[in-house]
Design a protein around this motif. Structure first.
Motif, mmCIF file in Angstrom:
data_model
loop_
_atom_site.group_PDB
_atom_site.id
_atom_site.type_symbol
_atom_site.label_atom_id
_atom_site.label_comp_id
_atom_site.label_asym_id
_atom_site.label_seq_id
_atom_site.Cartn_x
_atom_site.Cartn_y
_atom_site.Cartn_z
ATOM 1 N N CYS A 272 0.834 -1.198 0.000
ATOM 2 C CA CYS A 272 0.000 0.000 0.000
ATOM 3 C C CYS A 272 0.871 1.251 0.000
ATOM 4 C CB CYS A 272 -0.924 0.008 1.220
ATOM 5 S SG CYS A 272 -2.151 -1.302 1.158
ATOM 6 N N LEU A 273 1.903 1.260 0.830
ATOM 7 C CA LEU A 273 2.805 2.401 0.906
ATOM 8 C C LEU A 273 3.613 2.522 -0.384
ATOM 9 C CD1 LEU A 273 4.191 4.651 2.551
ATOM 10 C CD2 LEU A 273 5.785 2.920 3.391
ATOM 11 N N HIS A 274 4.053 1.400 -0.875
ATOM 12 C CA HIS A 274 4.951 1.365 -2.020
ATOM 13 C C HIS A 274 4.249 1.894 -3.279
ATOM 14 C CE1 HIS A 274 8.531 0.230 -4.082
ATOM 15 N NE2 HIS A 274 7.965 -0.707 -4.833
ATOM 16 N N VAL A 275 2.980 1.566 -3.441
ATOM 17 C CA VAL A 275 2.235 2.063 -4.592
ATOM 18 C C VAL A 275 2.216 3.580 -4.542
ATOM 19 C CG1 VAL A 275 -0.071 2.247 -5.617
ATOM 20 C CG2 VAL A 275 0.805 0.017 -4.922
ATOM 21 N N VAL A 276 2.020 4.132 -3.346
ATOM 22 C CA VAL A 276 1.976 5.584 -3.225
ATOM 23 C C VAL A 276 3.361 6.189 -3.499
ATOM 24 C CG1 VAL A 276 1.550 7.504 -1.644
ATOM 25 C CG2 VAL A 276 0.056 5.493 -1.628
ATOM 26 N N ASP A 277 4.422 5.576 -2.916
ATOM 27 C CA ASP A 277 5.728 6.224 -3.105
ATOM 28 C C ASP A 277 6.223 6.116 -4.548
ATOM 29 O OD1 ASP A 277 7.994 4.241 -3.395
ATOM 30 O OD2 ASP A 277 7.277 3.514 -1.464
ATOM 31 N N VAL A 278 5.867 5.043 -5.224
ATOM 32 C CA VAL A 278 6.243 4.951 -6.641
ATOM 33 C C VAL A 278 5.424 5.940 -7.474
ATOM 34 C CG1 VAL A 278 6.244 3.456 -8.683
ATOM 35 C CG2 VAL A 278 7.068 2.584 -6.500
ATOM 36 N N SER A 279 4.188 6.205 -7.013
ATOM 37 C CA SER A 279 3.327 7.140 -7.741
ATOM 38 C C SER A 279 3.934 8.542 -7.800
ATOM 39 C CB SER A 279 1.951 7.218 -7.080
ATOM 40 O OG SER A 279 1.327 5.975 -7.157
ATOM 41 N N LEU A 280 4.800 8.829 -6.832
ATOM 42 C CA LEU A 280 5.443 10.154 -6.844
ATOM 43 C C LEU A 280 6.195 10.380 -8.152
ATOM 44 C CD1 LEU A 280 6.810 10.261 -3.181
ATOM 45 C CD2 LEU A 280 4.777 11.376 -4.112
ATOM 46 N N TYR A 281 6.600 9.307 -8.769
ATOM 47 C CA TYR A 281 7.321 9.411 -10.026
ATOM 48 C C TYR A 281 6.478 10.131 -11.071
ATOM 49 C CZ TYR A 281 9.411 7.995 -14.452
ATOM 50 O OH TYR A 281 9.950 7.977 -15.717
ATOM 51 N N ALA A 282 5.179 9.827 -11.056
ATOM 52 C CA ALA A 282 4.284 10.447 -12.032
ATOM 53 C C ALA A 282 4.112 11.925 -11.735
ATOM 54 C CB ALA A 282 2.934 9.740 -12.048
ATOM 55 N N VAL A 283 4.168 12.281 -10.455
ATOM 56 C CA VAL A 283 4.008 13.686 -10.070
ATOM 57 C C VAL A 283 5.280 14.451 -10.447
ATOM 58 C CG1 VAL A 283 3.601 15.262 -8.142
ATOM 59 C CG2 VAL A 283 2.514 12.981 -8.178
ATOM 60 N N SER A 284 6.422 13.931 -9.961
ATOM 61 C CA SER A 284 7.689 14.592 -10.261
ATOM 62 C C SER A 284 8.832 13.631 -10.019
ATOM 63 C CB SER A 284 7.827 15.839 -9.355
ATOM 64 O OG SER A 284 9.166 15.968 -8.911
ATOM 65 N N PRO A 285 9.611 13.327 -11.006
ATOM 66 C CA PRO A 285 10.721 12.388 -10.839
ATOM 67 C C PRO A 285 11.691 12.835 -9.739
ATOM 68 C CG PRO A 285 10.291 12.722 -13.157
ATOM 69 C CD PRO A 285 9.412 13.684 -12.425
ATOM 70 N N SER A 286 11.855 14.113 -9.535
ATOM 71 C CA SER A 286 12.811 14.540 -8.517
ATOM 72 C C SER A 286 12.269 14.286 -7.121
ATOM 73 C CB SER A 286 13.157 16.024 -8.688
ATOM 74 O OG SER A 286 11.979 16.786 -8.488
ATOM 75 N N LEU A 287 10.955 14.483 -6.996
ATOM 76 C CA LEU A 287 10.325 14.164 -5.705
ATOM 77 C C LEU A 287 10.495 12.673 -5.430
ATOM 78 C CD1 LEU A 287 8.641 15.312 -3.377
ATOM 79 C CD2 LEU A 287 6.581 14.732 -4.682
ATOM 80 N N TYR A 288 10.315 11.868 -6.480
ATOM 81 C CA TYR A 288 10.495 10.423 -6.349
ATOM 82 C C TYR A 288 11.918 10.119 -5.885
ATOM 83 C CZ TYR A 288 11.368 5.584 -7.774
ATOM 84 O OH TYR A 288 11.758 4.281 -7.792
ATOM 85 N N ASP A 289 12.890 10.739 -6.510
ATOM 86 C CA ASP A 289 14.282 10.501 -6.138
ATOM 87 C C ASP A 289 14.542 10.901 -4.694
ATOM 88 O OD1 ASP A 289 15.127 9.304 -8.406
ATOM 89 O OD2 ASP A 289 15.918 11.130 -9.349
ATOM 90 N N ASP A 290 13.961 12.004 -4.316
ATOM 91 C CA ASP A 290 14.148 12.500 -2.951
ATOM 92 C C ASP A 290 13.691 11.453 -1.927
ATOM 93 O OD1 ASP A 290 14.544 14.201 -0.768
ATOM 94 O OD2 ASP A 290 12.471 14.938 -0.887
ATOM 95 N N VAL A 291 12.471 10.958 -2.135
ATOM 96 C CA VAL A 291 11.925 9.960 -1.193
ATOM 97 C C VAL A 291 12.672 8.635 -1.355
ATOM 98 C CG1 VAL A 291 9.900 8.557 -0.674
ATOM 99 C CG2 VAL A 291 9.664 11.023 -1.027
#
Lengths: 115, 569, 201, 165
Positions: free
Chosen positions: D76-95
């Motif tokens: 459940c958490l992982h789906v959300v944190d990977v979803s950050l990639y769609a919002v912004s790849p840099s945000l994804y990298d940060d997390v």
């Protein structure tokens, strides 16, 4: 075939698929590659391949269905019959939301990677 | 506590069935099948369908099914076994109804007995019978019958009063049967079941012996209840001993039967000196002699001090080889290993064990007693087996007569009004039940029970004589006096010490009758062996003894209505 | 010395009103079930462990306790009753059915008869969670015996129960039932059989 | 630590607590209802005789349940944190940088154990159904499941923890 028999089959079939999908996913992201190298560019590269988009899409769907079924049964086992409804509602809502989110992200990202 | 007697819960029912063994449940099945509108109540001292001895039947059910067999032959076997002391009408009813009941058990009740290679019901050989007619399910026949009968109760839905012990039959002001008083063991509260018909089917009383085979519930409750109600009893001296009961010291396993098949398969019986003592009692048949002879031989050896230090003789089948014994008698091997012995590899200590009470309440072939509305079925009734019961006729009796009692109960219930029991009788009955609990001081019931078992074993056991019986009678009377003063501490809910005290009262009642009857029969016949009168006396004793509370014993001629014994010299 | 003998000794010498049940003491009545160190056993058939000074005895799990080791078995039988535990003979069954001992039917049933209703399997079942509404191994074993029986005409209603909310899907193959059965029955196999029958129907 | 990382760690803590809570429910009800929760007693029983080894299947069930819930909760958490990639790849990298830290690597080892056991044990249960395995065969398989899990977990953990040691 009753719904319960169908659910019984679905749990076992998704389980069988997940045995490949999850271990494959984990192996690629933690064993073959070090987890610290799986950054945004890694994701971009991966989702440019149709194989991985399909893989992750299947993984998402199967894992959510399989996991939700498992928790559904656990609710049956540990929650009194009169208090099951709210737990089940939360379970279904969370699973549906996550599936929607994951699917949208996958489609959007795949389109971006492809474009 | 003093107000306990004012506090009697009443239940009204058409038929009250006391006991939930084979006879009791078969009675319920038949009564409710005959009249589905009937209100039937089961009063069961133990768990419904799981107490009593039908459950413990290993061997099987005698019934004539094969065209080559005949009812006449089965009847003759039964009468020969019973030494012609049987009520021949009862024995005749047993053998004629048995095939029908087996059919009913298979096609209606759901029992699935073992099959012969041709797919039909398999019938095995059993001692004392000229034809292989014992229907069985492995060596756990009782579980199959009782399990399926119990399941029928879920279809029929009688009122089940589980853990409720019946106390006394009560009459109304006119002396007519009005119902039965009872005690709910779970709550400790008294209960009054008003009933149009009462069926007593609680089983026998062999537990009053030190070494005994039956289940703990079998403390003669039904017979004692009928005795207190003034109903006549017959053949009370006739108590069968099985020759090979397991001896396991203080363990409750003591008395559990080691099956007859062992002797059939060639087991040796020896005394402590290693001598095959059967040579002195029945040189022709040796260990394969009949139950009464082998029991008597073992008992004599033990009483003469030729047994082991634990008071046992030895059964040894190990010469067949351990693997063979394990293959043929897996259950028996396991049973002996549980008590630290090993049947497969050496001798095992055994002793005769009290097994079955042929005597009981006088009934007719419809289970009716002298008291209108009171029916008795199963081991509580006397006469069917005479002086000795054949293996395989016990469960047949329970189910055949249980079924008849049910039919009759359904037929007569409508004609009998619900009566109001005499309040004083109810109060007396309940007060007597509460007495041990209300006493402040007094000894516990357990030592008294123990002494009764010892006294009966020594004085009124496999071999009896006048001196021993007289002494035994005196001891029983002393114990009855002590039993009337026992005290039990603790709560009234689920108090088994209290229940022991109530069991003891019934055991003493039956024991006294057994001893008294044994004193009267100055001959040896079947299970009753008098060392001072070792021969069967057909001239003086083709007669049965009837006992009744407050009256002198009566001796009546046995009527040979069906078969006359072949005259022996 | 069996656990039952231990209890009887306690009753005689220490606490006369200790609550425990027993009847036949030869593993045929199934009333003396209790838990010895957590394991569901018949008191009459289980030796007291000799390797330590204390043992732990608990009443059967999943059933309301009346006093000490005495439980009310009603819930167990309520579940049992749900599977139509009695034979519903089909029309025309007037004579004992002809079934050879080596037929599949007889072999299947043979291995699953002899249930003594001791509830050891019920007690040992891990689906025994707080809100137990599983019909349980014993009842399903009985259902299987009757479903496989050619004399019976109610297989469908039993399979419906097996497929219901409290049915075979609640089993997770913990094997508590088959491991503790004092008569050596295998209720887990019966449950498996019902699962298979359900797929076929 | 960035705000996004803080949120992730908060959510991660919730996931861990949920798993602990679920495990407690499973074990407490086991202890209360079927006697399977007496850990020390259960171990002693399993050591005592062959027949008692069936107890292992009960513990496999608890482990299957808890591991399954753990994986699901993390999913459940992982789906959300990977979803950050769609919002912004840099945000994804940060997390996502958190995944490379030593504590998270230890968690990933635990996840590996859970996945291995749940997968192999799941396949065992499937085999029970498909091949009608009885108690004995299923226990033998369980032994295989346990050994394979240990091997895979040790080997995998060595790889995962390699970069930080």
């Amino acid at each position: 075939m009753s719904g319960r028999t169908l659910a019984y089959l679905v749990v076992r079939l998704t389980g069988l698929l997940l045995a490949v999908l999850v271990t494959g996913h984990f192996a690629v992201t933690h064993i073959v590659h070090d987890v610290s190298t799986t950054d945004a560019s890694f994701v971009a590269h991966r989702w440019s391949s149709v194989l991985w988009v399909v893989w992750d899409g299947l993984l998402l769907a199967c894992a959510l269905v399989h996991g939700a079924s498992g928790v559904w049964v656990a609710v049956d086992d540990y929650v009194d019959v009169r208090r099951r409804r709210p737990w089940r509602s939360v379970l279904v809502a969370v699973t549906t939301l996550l599936f929607a989110l994951g699917a949208v992200v996958l489609v959007v990202s795949a389109a971006r990677s492809a474009g | 506590m003093a107000r306990a007697t004012d506090d009697v819960t009443a239940v009204d029912t058409d038929v009250a069935v006391v006991g939930s063994g084979g006879a009791g449940l078969m009675c319920v099945l038949h009564a409710m099948t005959a009249d589905p509108g009937l209100d039937v109540t089961i009063l069961s001292k133990g768990a419904v369908g799981r107490s009593g001895c039908t459950r413990m039947v290993q061997g099987g059910f005698n019934a004539v099914l094969d065209p080559a067999d005949s009812l006449e032959l089965h009847l003759r076997d039964t009468l020969e076994g019973g030494k012609y002391l049987n009520d021949q009408e009862l024995a005749h009813t047993l053998v004629t109804d048995a095939p029908r009941v087996v059919n009913e058990l298979e096609t209606r009740v759901g029992c699935f007995f073992d099959r012969a290679p041709d797919g039909r019901i398999h019938q095995k050989a059993f001692a004392g019978q000229q034809f292989d007619r014992t229907v069985h399910r492995g060596d756990l026949t009782g579980i199959e019958i009782m399990g399926r009968l119990r399941d029928q109760m879920f279809r029929l839905g009688p009122r089940e009063l589980e853990d409720v012990r019946a106390l006394d039959l009560v009459r109304d002001a006119d002396g007519e049967l009005a119902g039965v008083t009872a005690l709910d063991i779970r709550t400790g509260r008294a209960l009054l079941a008003r009933a149009r018909v009462v069926v007593v089917a609680t089983g026998g009383a062999a537990t009053m012996y030190r070494i005994a085979a039956p289940a703990r519930e079998k403390t003669g409750d039904g017979v004692a209840m009928c005795w207190r109600a003034g109903i006549p009893l017959r053949d009370m001296e006739m108590l069968q001993f099985h020759p090979t009961g397991l001896l396991a010291g203080e363990s409750r396993l003591t008395g559990a039967v080691l099956e007859e098949g062992l002797r059939g398969a060639g087991a040796y019986l020896t005394n402590a000196a290693g001598e095959r003592y059967m040579a002195r009692y029945d040189a022709a048949r040796m260990e394969r002699s009949t139950r009464d002879v082998v029991s008597r031989a073992g008992y004599t050896e033990i009483m003469a001090g030729r047994g082991t230090p634990n008071g046992a003789v030895l059964i040894d089948i190990s010469r067949l080889g351990a693997a063979e014994v394990e293959r043929r008698f897996p259950g028996m091997v396991e049973r002996t290993r549980q008590v630290g012995q090993d049947l497969a590899r050496g001798p095992v200590e055994v002793s005769p064990t009290a097994h079955f009470h042929m005597g009981g309440v006088v009934i007719d072939r419809d289970c009716r007693t002298e008291l209108p509305g009171l029916l008795v079925a199963g081991e509580d009734a006397g006469g069917t087996h005479g002086a000795n019961r054949l293996g395989g006729n016990g469960v047949a009796e329970s189910t055949v007569y249980g079924a008849r009692a049910g039919d009759i109960a359904a037929a007569i219930a409508a004609d009998r009004p619900l009566r109001t029991p005499d309040a004083e009788q109810v109060a007396t009955s309940v007060a007597a039940a509460y007495a041990p609990l209300t006493r402040e001081t007094g000894e516990a019931p357990f030592p008294v029970t123990g002494e009764l078992k010892d006294a009966m074993w020594v004085g009124c056991g496999v071999v009896r004589d006048r001196a021993g019986l007289e002494e035994c009678l005196q001891v029983v009377d002393e114990l009855a006096d002590r039993a009337s003063r026992v005290a039990v501490a603790g709560p009234r809910e689920v108090n088994f010490a209290w229940q022991e005290a109530l069991d003891l009262r019934n055991q003493l009642t039956v024991a006294r009758n057994v001893v008294e009857s044994a004193l009267l029969r100055t001959e040896s016949r079947g299970a009753h062996y008098r060392a001072d009168f070792p021969d069967q006396d057909d001239v003086a004793w083709s007669r049965y003894i009837v006992l009744r509370d407050g009256a002198d014993p009566v001796v009546r001629d046995v009527e040979h209505t069906r078969v006359s014994p072949e005259v022996s010299a | 010395m069996m656990v039952l003998d231990l209890l009887l000794a306690i009753q005689r010498e220490h606490d006369a009103c200790i609550g425990f049940r027993f009847s036949c003491r030869v593993a045929m009545c199934g009333t003396c079930t209790l838990r010895l160190d957590g394991r569901s056993v018949l008191a009459c058939q289980t030796p007291v462990p000799q390797d330590r000074d204390t043992v732990r005895l608990d009443p059967v799990a999943g059933l309301p306790v009346l006093r000490d080791l005495v439980v009310d078995t009603a819930p167990f039988w309520r579940e049992w009753a749900k599977v139509t535990p009695y034979l519903v003979p089909h029309d025309g069954l007037t004579e004992p059915a002809v079934v050879t001992p080596d037929s599949d039917e007889r072999r299947l049933i043979d291995a699953s008869l002899d249930c003594i209703g001791c509830a050891a399997c019920y007690s040992s079942c891990a689906v025994a969670a707080g809100s137990r509404d599983f019909v349980g191994p014993a009842a399903l074993n009985r259902a299987m015996v009757l479903v496989a029986d050619s004399r019976d005409a109610a297989a469908e209603q039993r399979l419906a129960v097996a497929d219901g909310a409290g049915g075979v899907d609640r089993c997770h193959y913990v094997y508590g039932c088959s491991a503790v059965c004092p008569k050596g029955l295998d209720p887990a196999a019966a449950i498996r059989y019902l699962r298979k029958s359900r797929l076929k129907s | 630590m960035s705000a996004a990382q803080g949120v992730f760690l908060g959510a991660f803590t919730v996931v861990v607590l949920a798993v602990v809570g679920f495990a407690a429910v499973v074990l407490v009800s086991a202890r209360r209802i079927d006697g399977g929760g007496f850990v020390g007693v259960a171990l002693r029983r399993m050591a005592r005789s062959r027949r008692e080894r069936a107890e292992a299947a009960r513990w496999a069930f608890y482990a299957h349940r808890i591991s399954g819930f753990g994986i699901f909760a993390f999913l459940c958490l992982h789906v959300v944190d990977v979803s950050l990639y769609a919002v912004s790849p840099s945000l994804y990298d940060d997390v996502h940088a958190l995944y490379g830290t030593a504590p998270m690597r230890v968690f990933e080892c635990a996840l590996l154990v859970a996945i291995c056991f749940h997968t192999l044990n799941g396949l065992r249960l499937l085999a029970v159904d498909v091949a009608d395995l009885g108690l004995t065969a299923s226990l033998r398989l369980l032994g295989g499941v346990a050994s394979l899990t240990v091997v895979a977990a040790v080997a995998g953990s060595a790889v995962i923890l390699g970069p930080v040691t």
